[in-house]
Design a protein around this motif. Structure first.
Motif, mmCIF file in Angstrom:
data_model
loop_
_atom_site.group_PDB
_atom_site.id
_atom_site.type_symbol
_atom_site.label_atom_id
_atom_site.label_comp_id
_atom_site.label_asym_id
_atom_site.label_seq_id
_atom_site.Cartn_x
_atom_site.Cartn_y
_atom_site.Cartn_z
ATOM 1 N N VAL A 57 6.407 61.078 13.716
ATOM 2 C CA VAL A 57 7.457 60.338 13.023
ATOM 3 C C VAL A 57 6.796 59.478 11.946
ATOM 4 C CG1 VAL A 57 9.295 58.618 13.235
ATOM 5 C CG2 VAL A 57 8.894 60.258 15.095
ATOM 6 N N VAL A 58 7.247 59.638 10.707
ATOM 7 C CA VAL A 58 6.777 58.807 9.602
ATOM 8 C C VAL A 58 7.933 57.914 9.153
ATOM 9 C CG1 VAL A 58 5.992 58.785 7.191
ATOM 10 C CG2 VAL A 58 5.007 60.416 8.820
ATOM 11 N N ALA A 59 7.692 56.626 9.077
ATOM 12 C CA ALA A 59 8.721 55.666 8.678
ATOM 13 C C ALA A 59 8.362 55.075 7.317
ATOM 14 C CB ALA A 59 8.852 54.557 9.719
ATOM 15 N N LEU A 60 9.302 55.158 6.388
ATOM 16 C CA LEU A 60 9.104 54.675 5.023
ATOM 17 C C LEU A 60 10.145 53.626 4.690
ATOM 18 C CD1 LEU A 60 8.716 58.170 3.316
ATOM 19 C CD2 LEU A 60 6.838 56.595 3.791
ATOM 20 N N GLY A 61 9.818 52.749 3.731
ATOM 21 C CA GLY A 61 10.846 51.851 3.246
ATOM 22 C C GLY A 61 10.451 50.397 3.198
ATOM 23 N N ASP A 62 11.420 49.554 3.516
ATOM 24 C CA ASP A 62 11.305 48.116 3.280
ATOM 25 C C ASP A 62 11.108 47.345 4.581
ATOM 26 O OD1 ASP A 62 13.866 48.252 4.404
ATOM 27 O OD2 ASP A 62 14.831 48.308 2.439
ATOM 28 N N SER A 63 11.534 46.084 4.578
ATOM 29 C CA SER A 63 11.293 45.213 5.732
ATOM 30 C C SER A 63 12.035 45.648 6.989
ATOM 31 C CB SER A 63 11.678 43.768 5.382
ATOM 32 O OG SER A 63 13.000 43.703 4.868
ATOM 33 N N GLY A 98 6.220 51.208 6.140
ATOM 34 C CA GLY A 98 7.147 50.281 5.501
ATOM 35 C C GLY A 98 6.431 49.095 4.869
ATOM 36 N N ILE A 99 7.024 48.576 3.803
ATOM 37 C CA ILE A 99 6.456 47.435 3.076
ATOM 38 C C ILE A 99 7.556 46.406 2.857
ATOM 39 C CG2 ILE A 99 5.359 46.661 0.937
ATOM 40 C CD1 ILE A 99 4.229 49.484 0.614
ATOM 41 N N ASN A 100 7.310 45.187 3.303
ATOM 42 C CA ASN A 100 8.299 44.122 3.108
ATOM 43 C C ASN A 100 8.618 43.940 1.630
ATOM 44 O OD1 ASN A 100 8.465 43.535 5.847
ATOM 45 N ND2 ASN A 100 6.877 41.968 5.759
ATOM 46 N N GLY A 101 9.914 43.854 1.325
ATOM 47 C CA GLY A 101 10.345 43.615 -0.043
ATOM 48 C C GLY A 101 10.347 44.838 -0.936
ATOM 49 N N GLN A 102 10.044 45.994 -0.402
ATOM 50 C CA GLN A 102 9.941 47.195 -1.231
ATOM 51 C C GLN A 102 11.298 47.608 -1.799
ATOM 52 O OE1 GLN A 102 7.087 50.883 -1.117
ATOM 53 N NE2 GLN A 102 8.573 51.096 0.533
ATOM 54 N N VAL A 103 11.293 48.018 -3.071
ATOM 55 C CA VAL A 103 12.483 48.548 -3.740
ATOM 56 C C VAL A 103 12.274 50.036 -3.977
ATOM 57 C CG1 VAL A 103 13.111 46.350 -4.804
ATOM 58 C CG2 VAL A 103 11.583 47.919 -6.018
ATOM 59 N N SER A 104 13.333 50.710 -4.395
ATOM 60 C CA SER A 104 13.285 52.166 -4.509
ATOM 61 C C SER A 104 12.238 52.649 -5.507
ATOM 62 C CB SER A 104 14.660 52.700 -4.885
ATOM 63 O OG SER A 104 15.094 52.175 -6.129
ATOM 64 N N VAL A 125 9.780 64.184 11.653
ATOM 65 C CA VAL A 125 10.933 63.338 11.308
ATOM 66 C C VAL A 125 10.462 62.248 10.359
ATOM 67 C CG1 VAL A 125 12.616 61.663 12.176
ATOM 68 C CG2 VAL A 125 12.194 63.766 13.439
ATOM 69 N N ILE A 126 11.269 61.981 9.331
ATOM 70 C CA ILE A 126 10.964 60.912 8.380
ATOM 71 C C ILE A 126 12.132 59.939 8.369
ATOM 72 C CG2 ILE A 126 10.459 60.349 5.972
ATOM 73 C CD1 ILE A 126 9.343 63.229 5.710
#
Length: 263
Positions: A57-63, A98-104, A125-126
């Motif tokens: 499982v790879v998790a991407l995105g923001d906070s 994931g990275i806190n504060g990340q935008v698209s 799964v992503i």
């Protein structure tokens, strides 16, 4: 020496010889018999069902991907992994990027990085949370609402989202991608204007983009926060608390199917 003594000695020698041959034969059978039995045991022993298969499982995105607001540090990603372990009695591999504060725009750049692409390629799964920082901008977008400015934000976000999904599919065309929709942490501002409508419109257009890509699923979260949003928010009144993340995890986990021929 008399003939009788010679005959007796011959018989005794023959018996001793036979006994020696018997012992030698028994030792050989015992030795090779054990080796064969051991080899058969090794060859026929099945892999235990409770050993983990490769499932990543790879998790991407923001906070929200990082789990900000959950005092346990698990967030919805950690809770989803726990539910998978409980359901399948196996432990998946998890890479939380994931990275806190990340935008698209930043996520669109991140998925192009060689190491991130390598991890995406290995994923089954992503999980993705993105868009909240694009729209809300720490609440300023809704506090100083400008419909034209919000439209520009949404247009740029959707363009970035297309790029993110294209890059993921180019690297891994079989992984299931689950993109979480936005909830509205600013419902109390509805006395001034309809924040729910703004978030719903954002989610609707996001879902339309997701529908264009194979193996991609839009996972709504708006409804599970709508009626009791403050009950499920952290003290910052923006991120989910542990209860909020549990609600999200309970919605996401059943959508993940761990293919296992032994089950």
């Amino acid at each position: 020496m008399s003939k009788s003594k010679v005959l007796a000695a011959t018989i005794v020698s023959a018996l001793i010889g036979l006994f020696f041959l018997f012992c030698l034969g028994w030792a050989i059978i015992d030795h090779y018999g054990k080796r064969t039995s051991d080899m058969e045991t090794i060859e026929e022993s099945p892999i235990k069902n409770d050993l983990p298969d490769d499932f990543t499982v790879v998790a991407l995105g923001d906070s929200l991907t990082r789990g900000t607001g959950d005092e346990t540090g698990k967030g919805y990603v950690g809770l989803v992994v726990e539910e998978l372990e409980s359901e399948y009695n196996k432990k998946p591999l998890i890479h939380n990027l994931g990275i806190n504060g990340q935008v698209s725009k930043e996520l669109a750049q991140q998925v192009k990085q060689p190491e991130v692409k390598r991890q995406i390629q290995a994923a089954d799964v992503i999980l993705v949370t993105i868009g909240g920082n694009d729209l809300f901008q720490k609440g300023q977008t809704l506090l100083d609402y400008d419909s034209e400015a919000t439209s520009d934000l949404r247009r740029n976000y959707l363009e970035n989202l297309h790029g993110i999904f294209k890059d993921i599919n180019n690297v891994n065309g079989t992984a299931t991608i689950l993109l979480l929709g936005l909830y509205n942490p600013f419902i109390e501002l509805d006395e001034d204007f309809d924040t729910n409508r703004i978030v719903r419109d954002w989610n609707n257009e996001t879902a339309e983009v997701v529908a264009l890509y194979k193996n991609a699923i839009f996972v709504p979260t708006f409804d599970i926060f709508q009626l009791s949003v403050n009950e499920y928010l952290y003290s910052d009144k923006f991120h989910p608390n542990q209860k909020g993340y549990r609600l999200i995890a309970d919605r996401v986990a059943p959508l993940i199917k761990w293919e296992d021929e032994d089950r």
